[in-house]
Scaffold this motif. Structure first.
Motif, mmCIF file in Angstrom:
data_model
loop_
_atom_site.group_PDB
_atom_site.id
_atom_site.type_symbol
_atom_site.label_atom_id
_atom_site.label_comp_id
_atom_site.label_asym_id
_atom_site.label_seq_id
_atom_site.Cartn_x
_atom_site.Cartn_y
_atom_site.Cartn_z
ATOM 1 N N THR A 37 0.847 -1.193 0.000
ATOM 2 C CA THR A 37 0.000 0.000 0.000
ATOM 3 C C THR A 37 0.885 1.248 0.000
ATOM 4 N N ASN B 141 1.785 -3.112 4.776
ATOM 5 C CA ASN B 141 0.992 -1.944 5.153
ATOM 6 C C ASN B 141 1.935 -0.753 5.291
ATOM 7 N N LEU C 141 -7.256 -4.159 6.531
ATOM 8 C CA LEU C 141 -6.639 -4.947 5.462
ATOM 9 C C LEU C 141 -6.052 -6.246 6.004
#
Length: 264
Positions: free
Chosen positions: A11, A83, A115
């Motif tokens: 991400t 992340n 997530l």
């Protein structure tokens, strides 16, 4: 974990640390998907690494909840979730708009939690996976002007420590990455903001905020995943700060040794 041919989702992959993470994982032989709000840069990086780009706004709860399913439907099961996406603050907390506070919490803490929640069942079913979380020195140290940012990173640290205990019975590893300042646009924004210059001068004088290079940090993260290391502290000379914050978690972990937490 051998990252070759593993599917990695990063991400915040359109710039800074996220871009370098995507490039380093791809160079190590992984299949990389990247996500961010921005379009052109995201697509360019995806082409460079022969990866797949997914536009997603982590401030949008609906997009966050559907992102893992969307990526896995198009590219395949995610073996490694990174992340990385984050927002900063650099002003007195009393001056920050409530909407900005909510956004920082959503991107820095809520999105990684959601997530991770979405990806874990598939990892358990497939028998393995790796979860990477980009935290910060601000997760263990308190820096005036960064109250909201520090709060989210401290929360992330404790979340990962607890998650590791819950996943102890499963072959799913976690890596918490906690650097000091990194030479990226985010840190430049802090430097250019109303953040107190006197405070920065003091921290530099005490050598508490040495600058890290994003490509070097990314290489260490890939190495940590390959060797199943639970922490990346960069630079290493800041380790004392991290260990002071980590010690209570290690005490709890030792006390709960042998206790199995089942997800089924």
């Amino acid at each position: 974990m051998d990252v070759r041919n593993r599917h990695v989702l990063v991400t915040g992959g359109s710039r800074g640390i996220g871009e370098q993470l995507a490039r380093k994982f791809a160079a190590a032989g992984a299949r990389v998907s990247i996500t961010a709000r921005s379009g052109d840069e995201l697509d360019r990086i995806a082409r460079d690494i022969n990866g797949v780009a997914f536009r997603a706004d982590l401030l949008d709860a609906h997009e966050v909840e559907g992102l893992i399913a969307k990526v896995e439907a198009e590219v395949g099961p995610i073996d490694i979730l990174v992340n990385n996406a984050g927002l900063d603050t650099a002003d007195a907390f009393a001056k920050i708009e409530p909407s900005v506070i909510r956004n920082v919490v959503r991107v820095n803490l809520e999105a990684p939690m959601v997530l991770t929640r979405q990806v874990i069942p598939g990892m358990i079913k497939r028998g393995g996976g790796h979860l990477v979380f980009l935290s910060s020195l601000a997760g263990t140290g308190s820096f005036p002007g960064l109250a909201a940012y520090c709060g989210t990173k401290a929360g992330l640290n404790n979340f990962v420590a607890t998650l590791r205990l819950e996943l102890g019975a499963y072959p799913i590893k976690t890596t918490l990455v906690a650097p000091g300042p990194v030479d990226t646009g985010m840190w430049q924004h802090i430097e250019d903001s109303a953040y107190e210059s006197q405070l920065l001068r003091r921290l530099r004088t005490l050598q508490l905020i040495p600058m890290a290079k994003p490509d070097r940090l990314a290489s260490r993260v890939v190495g940590a995943v390959e060797k199943d290391r639970r922490h990346v502290r960069h630079p290493a000379r800041l380790s004392t700060s991290y260990w002071l914050g980590e010690s209570p978690r290690r005490v709890v972990e030792f006390a709960l040794k042998g206790v199995v937490f089942k997800h089924d």
